[in-house]
Design a protein around this motif. Sequence first.
Motif, PDB file in Angstrom:
ATOM      1  N   ASN A 195      42.348  44.376  33.143  1.00 30.30           N
ATOM      2  CA  ASN A 195      41.012  44.925  33.269  1.00 30.30           C
ATOM      3  C   ASN A 195      39.973  43.802  33.361  1.00 30.30           C
ATOM      4  O   ASN A 195      40.248  42.665  32.996  1.00 30.30           O
ATOM      5  CB  ASN A 195      40.702  45.883  32.115  1.00 30.30           C
ATOM      6  CG  ASN A 195      40.731  45.195  30.766  1.00 30.30           C
ATOM      7  OD1 ASN A 195      40.395  44.021  30.670  1.00 30.30           O
ATOM      8  ND2 ASN A 195      41.103  45.909  29.737  1.00 30.30           N
ATOM      9  N   THR A 244      42.949  43.639  42.468  1.00 30.57           N
ATOM     10  CA  THR A 244      43.391  44.140  41.169  1.00 30.57           C
ATOM     11  C   THR A 244      44.775  43.584  40.928  1.00 30.57           C
ATOM     12  O   THR A 244      45.751  44.028  41.522  1.00 30.57           O
ATOM     13  CB  THR A 244      43.394  45.677  41.135  1.00 30.57           C
ATOM     14  OG1 THR A 244      44.164  46.140  42.231  1.00 30.57           O
ATOM     15  CG2 THR A 244      41.991  46.243  41.231  1.00 30.57           C
ATOM     16  N   ARG A 260      47.836  46.773  34.923  1.00 30.88           N
ATOM     17  CA  ARG A 260      46.741  46.131  35.649  1.00 30.88           C
ATOM     18  C   ARG A 260      45.791  45.512  34.631  1.00 30.88           C
ATOM     19  O   ARG A 260      45.461  46.112  33.626  1.00 30.88           O
ATOM     20  CB  ARG A 260      45.967  47.150  36.494  1.00 30.88           C
ATOM     21  CG  ARG A 260      46.836  47.809  37.528  1.00 30.88           C
ATOM     22  CD  ARG A 260      46.530  47.214  38.878  1.00 30.88           C
ATOM     23  NE  ARG A 260      47.357  47.836  39.884  1.00 30.88           N
ATOM     24  CZ  ARG A 260      48.088  47.158  40.731  1.00 30.88           C
ATOM     25  NH1 ARG A 260      48.111  45.873  40.691  1.00 30.88           N
ATOM     26  NH2 ARG A 260      48.804  47.770  41.636  1.00 30.88           N
ATOM     27  N   GLN A 264      33.322  42.189  37.800  1.00 32.30           N
ATOM     28  CA  GLN A 264      33.287  43.493  38.462  1.00 32.30           C
ATOM     29  C   GLN A 264      32.682  43.365  39.859  1.00 32.30           C
ATOM     30  O   GLN A 264      33.172  43.959  40.811  1.00 32.30           O
ATOM     31  CB  GLN A 264      32.488  44.499  37.633  1.00 32.30           C
ATOM     32  CG  GLN A 264      32.630  45.922  38.138  1.00 32.30           C
ATOM     33  CD  GLN A 264      34.080  46.380  38.187  1.00 32.30           C
ATOM     34  OE1 GLN A 264      34.793  46.348  37.197  1.00 32.30           O
ATOM     35  NE2 GLN A 264      34.523  46.809  39.363  1.00 32.30           N
ATOM     36  N   GLU A 324      37.402  43.088  31.605  1.00 26.68           N
ATOM     37  CA  GLU A 324      37.044  42.476  30.319  1.00 26.68           C
ATOM     38  C   GLU A 324      38.030  41.364  29.955  1.00 26.68           C
ATOM     39  O   GLU A 324      37.636  40.293  29.511  1.00 26.68           O
ATOM     40  CB  GLU A 324      37.000  43.526  29.203  1.00 26.68           C
ATOM     41  CG  GLU A 324      35.858  44.522  29.320  1.00 26.68           C
ATOM     42  CD  GLU A 324      36.130  45.638  30.331  1.00 26.68           C
ATOM     43  OE1 GLU A 324      37.300  45.830  30.742  1.00 26.68           O
ATOM     44  OE2 GLU A 324      35.150  46.300  30.723  1.00 26.68           O
TER      45      GLU A 324
END
Length: 108
Positions: free
Chosen positions: A7, A33, A5, A23, A9
């Motif tokens: 992230n 996701t 997955r 986010q 960042e």
Amino acid sequence: MLIRRINPETLAAQTGLPVEVIQELIDLGLIGTLPEPTETDLRELRRVRRLIDTLGLSHEAVDVILQMRRRLVALQNEVAQLRMELSERHRVERTSVWIEAEWVETRE
């Protein structure tokens, strides 16, 4: 099978959006996701960035705009499909039809 997955960042680095915005978009459900974002996903996120940066829109407004854009693209595709079908019908209608006939002479 292990699916990596991505992230927030990494996604932020790929799109130019701040991690906090990524986010928040995830929290709002605007971004799922993703195992690995496609180029289409990244283009969509870059659009989000432009809408937020250039116009200063809220995330809710961005969501509405993106939904309207998706609908507009779907309608454009439908119009293109209908035009193609109409063009095909006209092509078929303009085709000459040859009918075999026998010439019969009558004597009177």
